[in-house]
Each structure stands twice: as C-alpha cells, then as structure tokens.
Design an enzyme around this catalytic site. Structure first.
Site, PDB file in Angstrom:
ATOM      1  N   TYR A 144       0.840  -1.199   0.000  1.00  0.00           N
ATOM      2  CA  TYR A 144       0.000   0.000   0.000  1.00  0.00           C
ATOM      3  C   TYR A 144       0.882   1.259   0.000  1.00  0.00           C
ATOM      4  O   TYR A 144       0.752   2.119  -0.876  1.00  0.00           O
ATOM      5  CB  TYR A 144      -0.899  -0.027   1.230  1.00  0.00           C
ATOM      6  N   LYS A 148       1.429   3.635  -3.263  1.00  0.00           N
ATOM      7  CA  LYS A 148       0.966   5.031  -3.264  1.00  0.00           C
ATOM      8  C   LYS A 148       2.135   5.988  -3.517  1.00  0.00           C
ATOM      9  O   LYS A 148       1.958   7.036  -4.141  1.00  0.00           O
ATOM     10  CB  LYS A 148       0.306   5.353  -1.917  1.00  0.00           C
ATOM     11  N   VAL A 186     -10.121   1.129  12.354  1.00  0.00           N
ATOM     12  CA  VAL A 186     -10.366   1.216  13.796  1.00  0.00           C
ATOM     13  C   VAL A 186     -11.753   1.769  14.138  1.00  0.00           C
ATOM     14  O   VAL A 186     -12.426   1.247  15.030  1.00  0.00           O
ATOM     15  CB  VAL A 186      -9.218   1.987  14.487  1.00  0.00           C
ATOM     16  N   GLN A 208      -0.627   4.357  20.645  1.00  0.00           N
ATOM     17  CA  GLN A 208      -0.372   4.923  19.315  1.00  0.00           C
ATOM     18  C   GLN A 208      -1.448   5.967  19.004  1.00  0.00           C
ATOM     19  O   GLN A 208      -2.582   5.836  19.475  1.00  0.00           O
ATOM     20  CB  GLN A 208      -0.320   3.823  18.222  1.00  0.00           C
ATOM     21  N   ASP A 272       3.022  -0.830  12.336  1.00  0.00           N
ATOM     22  CA  ASP A 272       1.881   0.039  12.657  1.00  0.00           C
ATOM     23  C   ASP A 272       2.448   1.380  13.160  1.00  0.00           C
ATOM     24  O   ASP A 272       3.149   1.410  14.170  1.00  0.00           O
ATOM     25  CB  ASP A 272       1.064  -0.648  13.762  1.00  0.00           C
TER      26      ASP A 272
HETATM   27  P1  NAD Z   1     -12.638   1.925   0.176  1.00  0.00           P
HETATM   28  O1  NAD Z   1     -11.971   0.619   0.268  1.00  0.00           O
HETATM   29  O2  NAD Z   1     -13.972   2.082   0.817  1.00  0.00           O
HETATM   30  O3  NAD Z   1     -12.770   2.398  -1.337  1.00  0.00           O
HETATM   31  C1  NAD Z   1     -11.926   1.983  -2.363  1.00  0.00           C
HETATM   32  C2  NAD Z   1     -12.764   1.702  -3.580  1.00  0.00           C
HETATM   33  O4  NAD Z   1     -11.900   1.324  -4.676  1.00  0.00           O
HETATM   34  C3  NAD Z   1     -13.746   0.548  -3.380  1.00  0.00           C
HETATM   35  O5  NAD Z   1     -15.012   0.901  -3.874  1.00  0.00           O
HETATM   36  C4  NAD Z   1     -13.138  -0.592  -4.185  1.00  0.00           C
HETATM   37  O6  NAD Z   1     -14.085  -1.531  -4.624  1.00  0.00           O
HETATM   38  C5  NAD Z   1     -12.467   0.176  -5.307  1.00  0.00           C
HETATM   39  N1  NAD Z   1     -11.365  -0.568  -5.942  1.00  0.00           N
HETATM   40  C6  NAD Z   1     -10.353  -1.237  -5.339  1.00  0.00           C
HETATM   41  N2  NAD Z   1      -9.544  -1.788  -6.251  1.00  0.00           N
HETATM   42  C7  NAD Z   1     -10.051  -1.448  -7.472  1.00  0.00           C
HETATM   43  C8  NAD Z   1      -9.676  -1.722  -8.808  1.00  0.00           C
HETATM   44  N3  NAD Z   1      -8.596  -2.461  -9.081  1.00  0.00           N
HETATM   45  N4  NAD Z   1     -10.432  -1.222  -9.809  1.00  0.00           N
HETATM   46  C9  NAD Z   1     -11.546  -0.496  -9.550  1.00  0.00           C
HETATM   47  N5  NAD Z   1     -11.950  -0.194  -8.308  1.00  0.00           N
HETATM   48  C10 NAD Z   1     -11.212  -0.678  -7.269  1.00  0.00           C
HETATM   49  O7  NAD Z   1     -11.608   2.991   0.796  1.00  0.00           O
HETATM   50  P2  NAD Z   1     -11.742   4.570   1.025  1.00  0.00           P
HETATM   51  O8  NAD Z   1     -11.472   4.798   2.454  1.00  0.00           O
HETATM   52  O9  NAD Z   1     -12.971   5.092   0.420  1.00  0.00           O
HETATM   53  O10 NAD Z   1     -10.465   5.087   0.231  1.00  0.00           O
HETATM   54  C11 NAD Z   1     -10.565   5.736  -1.025  1.00  0.00           C
HETATM   55  C12 NAD Z   1      -9.175   6.228  -1.437  1.00  0.00           C
HETATM   56  O11 NAD Z   1      -8.682   7.139  -0.469  1.00  0.00           O
HETATM   57  C13 NAD Z   1      -8.148   5.109  -1.564  1.00  0.00           C
HETATM   58  O12 NAD Z   1      -7.327   5.358  -2.673  1.00  0.00           O
HETATM   59  C14 NAD Z   1      -7.354   5.234  -0.290  1.00  0.00           C
HETATM   60  O13 NAD Z   1      -6.035   4.774  -0.454  1.00  0.00           O
HETATM   61  C15 NAD Z   1      -7.397   6.727  -0.027  1.00  0.00           C
HETATM   62  N6  NAD Z   1      -7.205   7.021   1.399  1.00  0.00           N
HETATM   63  C16 NAD Z   1      -8.217   6.797   2.294  1.00  0.00           C
HETATM   64  C17 NAD Z   1      -8.001   7.050   3.654  1.00  0.00           C
HETATM   65  C18 NAD Z   1      -9.082   6.858   4.676  1.00  0.00           C
HETATM   66  O14 NAD Z   1      -8.829   7.084   5.869  1.00  0.00           O
HETATM   67  N7  NAD Z   1     -10.291   6.498   4.342  1.00  0.00           N
HETATM   68  C19 NAD Z   1      -6.755   7.518   4.074  1.00  0.00           C
HETATM   69  C20 NAD Z   1      -5.749   7.699   3.140  1.00  0.00           C
HETATM   70  C21 NAD Z   1      -5.989   7.464   1.798  1.00  0.00           C
HETATM   71  N1  UDP Z   2      -6.602  -0.656  15.581  1.00  0.00           N
HETATM   72  C1  UDP Z   2      -7.019  -1.195  16.805  1.00  0.00           C
HETATM   73  N2  UDP Z   2      -8.085  -2.015  16.809  1.00  0.00           N
HETATM   74  C2  UDP Z   2      -8.789  -2.342  15.702  1.00  0.00           C
HETATM   75  C3  UDP Z   2      -8.380  -1.790  14.456  1.00  0.00           C
HETATM   76  C4  UDP Z   2      -7.276  -0.963  14.446  1.00  0.00           C
HETATM   77  O1  UDP Z   2      -6.428  -0.919  17.848  1.00  0.00           O
HETATM   78  O2  UDP Z   2      -9.771  -3.104  15.817  1.00  0.00           O
HETATM   79  C5  UDP Z   2      -5.450   0.257  15.573  1.00  0.00           C
HETATM   80  C6  UDP Z   2      -4.395  -0.037  14.528  1.00  0.00           C
HETATM   81  O3  UDP Z   2      -3.454  -0.971  15.028  1.00  0.00           O
HETATM   82  C7  UDP Z   2      -3.791   1.331  14.310  1.00  0.00           C
HETATM   83  C8  UDP Z   2      -4.967   2.285  14.497  1.00  0.00           C
HETATM   84  O4  UDP Z   2      -5.939   1.537  15.235  1.00  0.00           O
HETATM   85  O5  UDP Z   2      -2.819   1.619  15.292  1.00  0.00           O
HETATM   86  C9  UDP Z   2      -5.582   2.756  13.191  1.00  0.00           C
HETATM   87  O6  UDP Z   2      -5.829   1.617  12.401  1.00  0.00           O
HETATM   88  P1  UDP Z   2      -6.562   1.672  10.985  1.00  0.00           P
HETATM   89  O7  UDP Z   2      -6.498   0.297  10.418  1.00  0.00           O
HETATM   90  O8  UDP Z   2      -7.890   2.306  11.153  1.00  0.00           O
HETATM   91  O9  UDP Z   2      -5.697   2.697  10.118  1.00  0.00           O
HETATM   92  P2  UDP Z   2      -4.130   2.928   9.870  1.00  0.00           P
HETATM   93  O10 UDP Z   2      -3.319   2.017  10.747  1.00  0.00           O
HETATM   94  O11 UDP Z   2      -3.938   2.637   8.425  1.00  0.00           O
HETATM   95  O12 UDP Z   2      -3.955   4.335  10.242  1.00  0.00           O
END
Ligand code: NAD
Ligand code: UDP
Length: 315
Positions: A144, A148, A186, A208, A272
């Site tokens: 990931y 990215k 989380v 964390q 993490d």
């Molecule tokens: P999500 O998993 O709900 O949405 C991702 C979407 O992409 C889903 O609808 C999935 O079906 C689609 N998808 C995955 N692989 C695909 C492919 N190969 N072709 C077509 N569609 C595909 O996640 P989200 O939280 O809505 O995240 C959306 C974007 O924002 C992602 O790129 C993610 O990396 C980025 N992002 C989200 C967060 C967050 O906290 N939610 C944080 C950082 C970055």
């Molecule tokens: N986490 C947790 N319990 C859960 C899911 C996640 O304690 O059931 C923790 C995880 O280890 C991380 C933080 O919550 O430290 C945020 O996790 P998340 O998967 O939401 O996002 P990211 O680690 O990508 O920021």
C-alpha cells in the site's frame, strides 16, 4: 457542469464524493470493481440521469471523455489491502498509470488520492508535506505505502514531462457513514463492536495516535484542491489535526454508544505507525480549507449509520 470520473466511486469516500458532485449538477461516472465498495453506497444515485455506474478494474485501460478524474480506486484498510498485496500494488501503480494516460488524452485534470502512509513511521511530528517519510519497502504495509508513493511519482512525472494538470492529496485517517462493517479499520471496528456488545479490540497498548477527519470535511478539501484557481498541484495534507490515542478513541466510542463492551488488547501488527498528525498549514494557505466537524459530532453521525445498518440486517 463537468464530466467527472471517480474511480473507486462505490467505496466509502468515493460514494460521498459521487453524491456531492451529482448534487452540484455534474455528470458523474463512477467506476468500481466492487472489491471493497458496494452498490448500496451509491444505489440512491442510480435514478439520476447525471450518474453512471461502470463495473471496471482500473488495472485495465478505460476510455471515456471527461474533464476531471478523481483517482480513488484502491483498498484502504490494512485488512483489505493485505488480502492480496500484489493486486494492491498493481491497483495503485498500473491503475494510476491508466488514469494518467486517460487524463493526458482528454486534457483532464486528475486528482490522486494519496495517503499519510507515504510518511511511514514518521520521524517528524506533525507531518509536513516536505517530509520524505520513513517507509519500510518490504513489510506487510509496503504494498500500500510504496504503491501510493510510486503513484505519486507517476503523477509528478506526467505533470513535468507531459504537462498533465495534476493534483496530489495526502489523506489522513478519515471516517464516516458508508464505511464497510467488515472494513477492519479502527473506527468501524470499535463502533460495530460497541453496538453489538462484543469486546473492543485495541491492538498494542493503545498509546499509538491517529488524527481522525470526518468525511464531509475531506470531500470539501478534495473539491477545493481539484478546482483551485492557481492550479496548485500539491502534495497537500488533508486531515484533521486533532490527535488522540487509540485508547482514548475506544473510551469515546464506549461513551457515545453507551455500551457495556469491555476493552481487550491484541498484538500490534508490524509496522503500525506510532503517531500520526497532519500539519495542514499548506491546505489552509493554498485552499483556505480546514476541517469543521469535531470528533464527537462525526462519531455520533457514524454511530447512527451503523445502528441503522445493523438493525436492517437483523430484520
Ligand atoms: P474503500 O476501500 O472504501 O474504497 C476503495 C474503492 O476502490 C472501493 O469501492 C473498491 O471496490 C475500489 N477498488 C479497489 N480496487 C479497485 C480496482 N482495481 N479497480 C476499480 N476499483 C477498485 O476505501 P476509502 O477509504 O474510500 O479510500 C478511497 C481512497 O482514499 C483510496 O485510494 C485510499 O487509499 C485513499 N485514502 C483513504 C483514507 C481513509 O482514511 N479512508 C486515508 C488515506 C488514503
Ligand atoms: N486498531 C485497533 N483495533 C482495531 C483496528 C485498528 O487498535 O480493531 C489500531 C491499529 O493498530 C492502528 C490504528 O488503530 O494503530 C488505526 O488503524 P486503521 O487500520 O484504522 O488505520 P491505519 O493504521 O492505516 O492508520
């Protein structure tokens, strides 16, 4: 009115973006392979003649005539992106390449949804955009994080080499309605556990930190970045700088759901990040953007969403 393509549009963030852009009178194409997204998230938009749903995988070429592309396709939860890590990195890298090719041909503006994960285990706090990060290239989060990072490189080179109008946003932990119940992140985990009376699973000792942004604030920032008149390409951090420990989040969810769930501790997954908070000086200066929804208000709306969903499932 613009023709707008949203990849990953049936996902959590994408569905909110689709709704907002359709409501503003644009023609929206939502492209998704439904790996983590769901038709339920966008079902209410299907009746609109300004909305089109296409089942497609971004790792394959896609042709359409559009003015703007929001490239969100990629699973975002560690559980989902680690399920098939090779597919995850292909989605970020090949998917972004395909969308950049489309943007180049259409002369469209493309906004890449990057992530705070590009900072890895950050040694600078809060994280500023000029920080290059501290990322493990071979760990379980690398598919990931490095996917990215490579996508950001592609976007930057299409801008420099081909003059494509690009934007990069680095999204910090975002939450809200339409997160999948089994998402594994989380906030959805804690809320579903609290509402069903299961134990709340804290990974590690809960010290964390993360900084949680409500989805409507994020969507506002994304649209401002896409349409910023000075064509500022970024990268720009979009997130809420209010930082808290995961233990504090668990306690807050228990309080707001009035739950009897107990907190239990599970092993911390490798790599993490210990702490994470966006410095949003650039977003404030370039976009006049800052988040408005405080965590209690955002969590309350998210809890209402999951309550309704769980209730419907039990009918
Ligand atoms: P999500 O998993 O709900 O949405 C991702 C979407 O992409 C889903 O609808 C999935 O079906 C689609 N998808 C995955 N692989 C695909 C492919 N190969 N072709 C077509 N569609 C595909 O996640 P989200 O939280 O809505 O995240 C959306 C974007 O924002 C992602 O790129 C993610 O990396 C980025 N992002 C989200 C967060 C967050 O906290 N939610 C944080 C950082 C970055
Ligand atoms: N986490 C947790 N319990 C859960 C899911 C996640 O304690 O059931 C923790 C995880 O280890 C991380 C933080 O919550 O430290 C945020 O996790 P998340 O998967 O939401 O996002 P990211 O680690 O990508 O920021």
């Amino acid at each position: 009115m613009k023709r707008i393509l949203i990849t990953g549009g049936a996902g959590f963030i994408g569905s909110h973006l689709c709704e907002r852009l359709v409501n503003e009178g644009n023609d929206v194409i939502c492209l998704d392979n439904f790996f983590t997204g769901s038709k339920d998230n966008i079902r209410h938009l299907l009746a609109s003649n300004r909305f089109e749903l296409v089942r497609h995988d971004v790792t394959k070429e896609f042709f359409a005539e559009v003015d703007q592309i929001y490239n969100l396709a990629c699973p975002a939860s560690p559980v989902h992106y680690q399920y098939n890590p090779i597919k995850t990195i292909k989605t970020s890298v090949i998917g972004t390449l395909n969308m950049l090719g489309l943007a180049k041909r259409c002369k469209a503006t493309i906004l890449q949804a990057s992530t705070s994960e590009v900072y890895g285990e950050p040694q600078i706090h809060p994280q500023v955009e000029s920080y290059w990060g501290n990322v493990n290239p071979i760990g379980i989060r690398s598919c990931y994080d490095e996917g990215k990072r490579c996508a950001e490189t592609f976007v930057s080179d299409y801008h420099r080499q081909n003059g494509v109008d690009t934007r990069i946003i680095r999204i910090f932990n975002t939450y809200g309605p339409n997160m999948a119940e089994n998402d594994g992140r989380v906030i959805s985990n804690f809320i579903v556990q609290a509402l069903t009376g299961e134990d709340i699973t804290i990974y590690g000792d809960g010290s964390q930190t993360r900084s949680f942004c409500y989805v409507s604030d994020l969507v506002e920032g994304m649209i401002k970045m896409m349409n910023n008149p000075q064509k500022f390409v970024g990268p720009v951090n979009l997130g809420n700088p209010s930082e808290r420990t995961i233990k504090n989040l668990a306690e807050l969810v228990i309080e707001l759901t009035n739950s009897n769930s107990k907190i239990i501790y599970k092993p911390l997954p490798s790599d993490d990040p210990t702490q994470r908070r966006p410095d949003i000086t650039v977003a404030k200066r370039e976009l006049g953007w800052e988040p408005k929804v405080d965590i209690r208000e955002g969590l309350t709306k998210t809890i209402e969403y999951f309550e309704k969903k769980l209730c419907e499932e039990n009918k």
